[in-house]
Design a protein around this motif. Sequence first.
Motif, PDB file in Angstrom:
ATOM      1  N   THR B 241       0.835  -1.201  -0.023  1.00 56.22           N
ATOM      2  CA  THR B 241       0.168   0.007  -0.005  1.00 56.22           C
ATOM      3  C   THR B 241       0.935   1.170  -0.062  1.00 56.22           C
ATOM      4  N   LEU B 244       2.688   1.548  -3.320  1.00 49.30           N
ATOM      5  CA  LEU B 244       1.658   2.216  -4.523  1.00 49.30           C
ATOM      6  C   LEU B 244       1.156   3.549  -4.229  1.00 49.30           C
ATOM      7  N   ASN B 245       1.051   4.047  -3.029  1.00 49.74           N
ATOM      8  CA  ASN B 245       1.059   5.597  -2.548  1.00 49.74           C
ATOM      9  C   ASN B 245       2.376   6.215  -3.472  1.00 49.74           C
ATOM     10  N   VAL B 248       1.844   6.556  -6.974  1.00 50.75           N
ATOM     11  CA  VAL B 248       0.875   7.284  -7.637  1.00 50.75           C
ATOM     12  C   VAL B 248       1.227   8.832  -7.293  1.00 50.75           C
ATOM     13  N   ASN B 249       1.779   8.956  -6.307  1.00 49.75           N
ATOM     14  CA  ASN B 249       1.790  10.467  -5.746  1.00 49.75           C
ATOM     15  C   ASN B 249       3.345  10.791  -5.989  1.00 49.75           C
ATOM     16  N   ARG B 255       2.998  11.573 -15.604  1.00 48.50           N
ATOM     17  CA  ARG B 255       2.381  10.711 -14.711  1.00 48.50           C
ATOM     18  C   ARG B 255       1.847   9.604 -15.576  1.00 48.50           C
ATOM     19  N   TYR B 257      -0.337   7.262 -15.850  1.00 49.53           N
ATOM     20  CA  TYR B 257      -1.886   6.728 -15.167  1.00 49.53           C
ATOM     21  C   TYR B 257      -1.959   5.301 -15.445  1.00 49.53           C
ATOM     22  N   HIS B 260      -0.206   3.419 -12.981  1.00 53.70           N
ATOM     23  CA  HIS B 260      -0.803   3.536 -11.729  1.00 53.70           C
ATOM     24  C   HIS B 260      -1.908   2.523 -11.506  1.00 53.70           C
ATOM     25  N   PHE B 261      -2.833   2.463 -12.654  1.00 51.34           N
ATOM     26  CA  PHE B 261      -3.974   1.743 -12.281  1.00 51.34           C
ATOM     27  C   PHE B 261      -3.536   0.255 -12.223  1.00 51.34           C
ATOM     28  N   ALA B 264      -2.450  -0.306  -8.880  1.00 52.13           N
ATOM     29  CA  ALA B 264      -3.619  -0.380  -7.943  1.00 52.13           C
ATOM     30  C   ALA B 264      -4.351  -1.664  -8.049  1.00 52.13           C
TER      31      ALA B 264
END
Lengths: 299, 293
Positions: B241, B244-245, B248-249, B255, B257, B260-261, B264
């Motif tokens: 977790t 992942l954070n 993403v951040n 970025r 995306y 990121h997906f 996640a």
Amino acid sequence: MADMTGSGADFRTRLQTWLPKLVLAPSLAIMLIFVYGFIAFTIYLSFTDSRMLPSFNWVGWQNYERLFRIREWNIAMRNLAIFATLYIGISTVIGLALAIFLDQKIRAEGALRTIYLYPMALSFIVTGTAWKWFLDPAIGLQNTMQMWGWESFTFTWIKDREMAIYTVVIAAVWQSSGFVMAMFLAGLRGIDNEILRAAQIDGASNWNLYRRIILPQLRPAFLSAFVILSHLAIKSYDLVIALTGGGPGNATALPATFMYSYTFTRNQMGIGASSAVIMLLTIAAIMVPYLYAELREKK
Amino acid sequence: MAVPSPDSPVRTARITRVFIYLFLLLFALFYLLPFGIMLINSVKPLSEITGGNMIALPREWTIQPWLSAWSTAQIGVQPTGLRPYFINSMMMAFPAVILSTMVGALNGYVLTKWRFRGDTIIFGLLLFSCFIPFQIVLIPMARILGILQMAGTTQGLIMVHFVYGIGFTTLYFRNYYAAFPTELVRAAQIDGAGFFQIFWRILLPSSGPIIAVSFIWQFTNIWNDFLFGASFASGGAAPMTVALNNLVNSSTGVREYNVHFAGAIMAAGPTLLVYIVAGRYFVRGLMSGSVKG
């Protein structure tokens, strides 16, 4: 040597009577140190001038007085009030509606229930990632609506200081309303059908049936839902971090994010500890009477 | 036009039923949409996401985002992908789940079958520990982990999750064993069976369902934890977790995306799988965690 067998057997019976307590003892010790001892330590720190490291220099109520003058803390408390009220209210309404409707001999009930409840299995970080992007005006919902030809459609809450806290509500409701549904559904399934039939024979309408007989019987489910949701709301941390990072600015700060940032990044451990104490007191005010009542009933 | 339904006492008109189905399907869509869209967009090239419609299926399917998220994406400063962190989470979750379940089972056994003065108070103390805001223990726990040289390690996180998992596992087993006939335990005692023999031979064989509940619920909680992971194990020992954070951040570069997906969904994978395979026990765990018997 002869009486060794005698005292051996005696030792064995005594061991048997002490064994249960011996087995429970480590858990009790762990609990007393890691939960109650740690709580005492944090409460103590909240009365000291601890900064980056714990200090034992007593300063009285100073941290609490300062805490309630810090703008970010007041924003966090205000946000918690807004968030908790809407989160609990909306989740309860959606959960109850879904449960009542699912209870009407619905086809594919099992599949629908599975769909409603799956967000509960996800990490708040995953939920936050999904919604952060879905609500991003440049690529998410707004962009899609505009591409479909609804040029004037705007939805920029997540970038808006005034509205950002409501996006946290949306994502949190998405995550937990299925859980509330499951609790109410279990409650509905526990109601005695004979009473309902009798009321129907007496000519009660569906509306009256629900209002007068079914909803009052769901009281325990309402209470459990309220207690669980409010404690989740007060503890909310991950979702805000993943969804908005507490921003824009500190518009979506909550007590949990405040505590973390003051303790670990701003090196104001005394203030951080005092904010944690306030969080504990808020939860205890709800949980202690509830648990007390539950345990007494049990006896 | 009432629909006859002999089993359900509440009768509804056909027009009402149409409305009910619409309502239920609309909400199904609401729950499926965010995750479904994430899934679709995780197999699109980045250009189709930034310059296209989020609901559209990919024009060009690609698994590149998944490969990148797993093994090459930048997490913090290292381009390791999420793989090492996925392994961290596994190494953390399994021991913590097994230990807390074992201890919870024994506690539940003692608290129901070997009752003594004050046992309700002890149970109350354990129960309240399930609901404390963990912020109240963060500072002393960080100190203790430092003193034990376990700060920033998976072992440290195992200990933390074990300690704060005992309350819930004890609750599960206590409620389950409370319904188990005490006469059987007494009879075995008269036959000369000891404390552990009774547990091993009589209670444990019928504990299958509650062990499943405890395993599933503890696994979900520990796998999804972020606060303890972020506080005590950022860096190489971080759980999934936290990684992942970070992915993403992270503010550097473009970025991605779609990456990121994919990440996640990887983070959601294990708990989602457990939910789909054993949802029944998952719901039971939710219930016994909320409605304390």
